[in-house]
Design a protein around this motif. Structure first.
Motif, PDB file in Angstrom:
ATOM      1  N   GLU A 220       0.839  -1.194   0.000  1.00 40.26           N
ATOM      2  CA  GLU A 220       0.000   0.000   0.000  1.00 40.26           C
ATOM      3  C   GLU A 220       0.876   1.246   0.000  1.00 40.26           C
ATOM      4  N   PRO A 221       0.590   2.224  -0.861  1.00 41.55           N
ATOM      5  CA  PRO A 221       1.461   3.393  -0.961  1.00 41.55           C
ATOM      6  C   PRO A 221       1.521   4.199   0.341  1.00 41.55           C
ATOM      7  N   LEU A 222       2.665   4.849   0.534  1.00 37.58           N
ATOM      8  CA  LEU A 222       2.886   5.697   1.704  1.00 37.58           C
ATOM      9  C   LEU A 222       3.008   7.139   1.239  1.00 37.58           C
ATOM     10  N   ASP A 223       2.049   7.972   1.627  1.00 39.49           N
ATOM     11  CA  ASP A 223       2.074   9.371   1.223  1.00 39.49           C
ATOM     12  C   ASP A 223       2.646  10.276   2.303  1.00 39.49           C
ATOM     13  N   GLU A 224       2.836   9.740   3.500  1.00 50.52           N
ATOM     14  CA  GLU A 224       3.344  10.538   4.611  1.00 50.52           C
ATOM     15  C   GLU A 224       4.026   9.601   5.612  1.00 50.52           C
ATOM     16  N   ARG A 225       4.687  10.200   6.576  1.00 51.10           N
ATOM     17  CA  ARG A 225       5.325   9.396   7.619  1.00 51.10           C
ATOM     18  C   ARG A 225       4.268   8.747   8.492  1.00 51.10           C
ATOM     19  N   GLU A 226       4.528   7.501   8.860  1.00 56.19           N
ATOM     20  CA  GLU A 226       3.652   6.789   9.793  1.00 56.19           C
ATOM     21  C   GLU A 226       4.499   6.342  10.980  1.00 56.19           C
ATOM     22  N   HIS A 227       3.959   6.512  12.190  1.00 59.41           N
ATOM     23  CA  HIS A 227       4.633   6.014  13.388  1.00 59.41           C
ATOM     24  C   HIS A 227       3.640   5.139  14.141  1.00 59.41           C
ATOM     25  N   TRP A 228       4.019   3.870  14.337  1.00 58.50           N
ATOM     26  CA  TRP A 228       3.152   2.895  14.997  1.00 58.50           C
ATOM     27  C   TRP A 228       3.579   2.736  16.452  1.00 58.50           C
ATOM     28  N   VAL A 229       2.587   2.752  17.346  1.00 59.72           N
ATOM     29  CA  VAL A 229       2.886   2.651  18.777  1.00 59.72           C
ATOM     30  C   VAL A 229       1.966   1.649  19.440  1.00 59.72           C
ATOM     31  N   GLY A 230       2.455   1.076  20.542  1.00 59.74           N
ATOM     32  CA  GLY A 230       1.706   0.025  21.223  1.00 59.74           C
ATOM     33  C   GLY A 230       0.735   0.498  22.267  1.00 59.74           C
TER      34      GLY A 230
END
Length: 386
Positions: A348-358
């Protein structure tokens, strides 16, 4: 707005005071400006291979974390031997972000001497040892990359001759100073002023309206009028990744790269060190290898890319970051790393920064605009733009 008074010291880990995470002891090594020499990187690589989980974890402030430490004393001895913890009393306060490309590509002036002088001033000031490990200094060489992260005390270079910088407190300009000594003194005055107006506060954003006014007055005393545009900075926005091949102003080559999950394997770190080039870790968890000639740069890409060093700015790992998640963190609701690897592979394309958190603490979240993907107790994820 009410003042936020902290009732305890922050629990930020350092070299001599580690954090006991679910996956073992965690140490954080401050690297002012994200700079590390090849010999220092080699020592750290050997230390994590022998006494930790085998990786150097890159942080949102351009620092390095060591996780799963089995021998805290041995790791501390290695860090000290590498010259990366020059002051035990000031270990956690050397939080200095600097424009990563300064002195090599663009910028109004080379900000590296300012960073070195600020680090010297911090370590020589006994009062600075009381600063929170969360307090952040910034030195922006005029391109706007560091001021956009809204440090507590920031110098934004406006001219080179004479070297002049605006001094910002929490994003608001309070005056300007000329010369390395005066600029450093102004930054130190912000830190000292925070301790005077609100001894229990960790960061400028903790202050209430009255305390913030008092701090601005203290920090601005004796400074010249603002050179740049006064007032608050614009909303922070993410810059393009510094990933790929870049020509330096002096004709040398700078290689920017990332690694999966922001975790640099010890073996790969040793190979980077073997290049014998200056290395910079950026607040976006990029790895910059500087001052290369073209032949060496071509060899580096050919040898290290198959080992996992990513030089492609279109890679999802140039825009995907995360906290450790479960089971490494007892607070996490999901195995964030595993889920993020799946996200990177789904195409899936990434158009911006993603930050994943728990969890809601949001550890390691970028200061700039990004999509936050937060695990929930029911096993799902909530997405919101921050």
């Amino acid at each position: 707005m009410n003042q936020r008074v902290r009732d305890a010291a922050d629990r930020c880990p350092g070299v001599f005071s580690t954090h006991e995470a679910a996956d073992g002891a965690l140490a954080r090594i401050r690297l002012p400006g994200g700079r590390i020499r090849p010999d220092q990187l080699e020592i750290l690589a050997q230390a994590v291979a022998a006494h930790a989980d085998g990786h150097l974890e890159l942080t949102v402030r351009g620092n390095v974390q060591l996780r799963g430490i089995t021998d805290v004393d041995a790791v501390a001895e290695a860090v000290v031997a590498a010259g990366l913890a020059p002051s035990a009393s000031h270990d956690k306060v050397r939080n200095i972000e600097v424009s990563p490309l300064t002195g090599r590509i663009g910028g109004v002036a080379d900000a590296r001497p300012l960073a070195a002088a600020l680090d010297d001033a911090l370590r020589s000031d006994p009062a600075a040892a009381t600063l929170s490990g969360r307090f952040l200094f910034g030195i922006d060489d005029g391109r706007g990359d560091i001021v956009a992260r809204r440090p507590d005390a920031c110098a934004v270079v406006r001219s080179e001759a004479p070297l002049t910088a605006d001094i910002l407190v929490g994003g608001a300009a309070v005056g300007s100073a000329s010369g390395v000594d005066a600029i450093v003194a102004a930054l130190m005055a912000v830190a000292a002023g925070l301790g005077r107006v609100s001894p229990g506060s960790w960061r400028v954003k903790d202050l209430g309206t009255a305390e913030r006014h008092d701090l601005d007055q203290l920090a601005g005393a004796g400074l010249d009028p603002v050179v740049g545009s006064p007032g608050l900075i614009a909303e922070p926005s993410a810059a393009e990744p510094i990933v790929g091949w870049f020509d330096q102003d002096d004709g040398s080559v700078l290689l920017g790269s990332v690694v999966e999950l922001g975790r640099l394997p010890a073996r790969l770190a040793e190979f980077i060190a073997a290049v014998q080039a200056p290395v910079i870790f950026t607040p976006d968890r990029e790895i910059l290898m500087c001052d290369l000639d073209e032949g060496v740069a071509e060899t580096v890409v050919r040898v290290l890319a198959p080992m996992g060093l990513i030089f492609d700015a279109s890679s999802p790992w140039a825009r995907l970051t995360c906290c450790v998640g479960a089971p490494g963190c007892a607070s996490a609701h999901a195995p964030v790393r595993d889920d993020l690897v799946a996200r990177a592979r789904d195409g899936e394309p990434l158009d911006e920064r993603e930050h994943w958190v728990g969890c809601a603490r949001g550890c390691g979240s970028p200061a700039t605009t990004h999509l936050s993907v937060e695990a929930t107790p029911d096993g799902g994820y909530e997405r919101r733009r921050r």
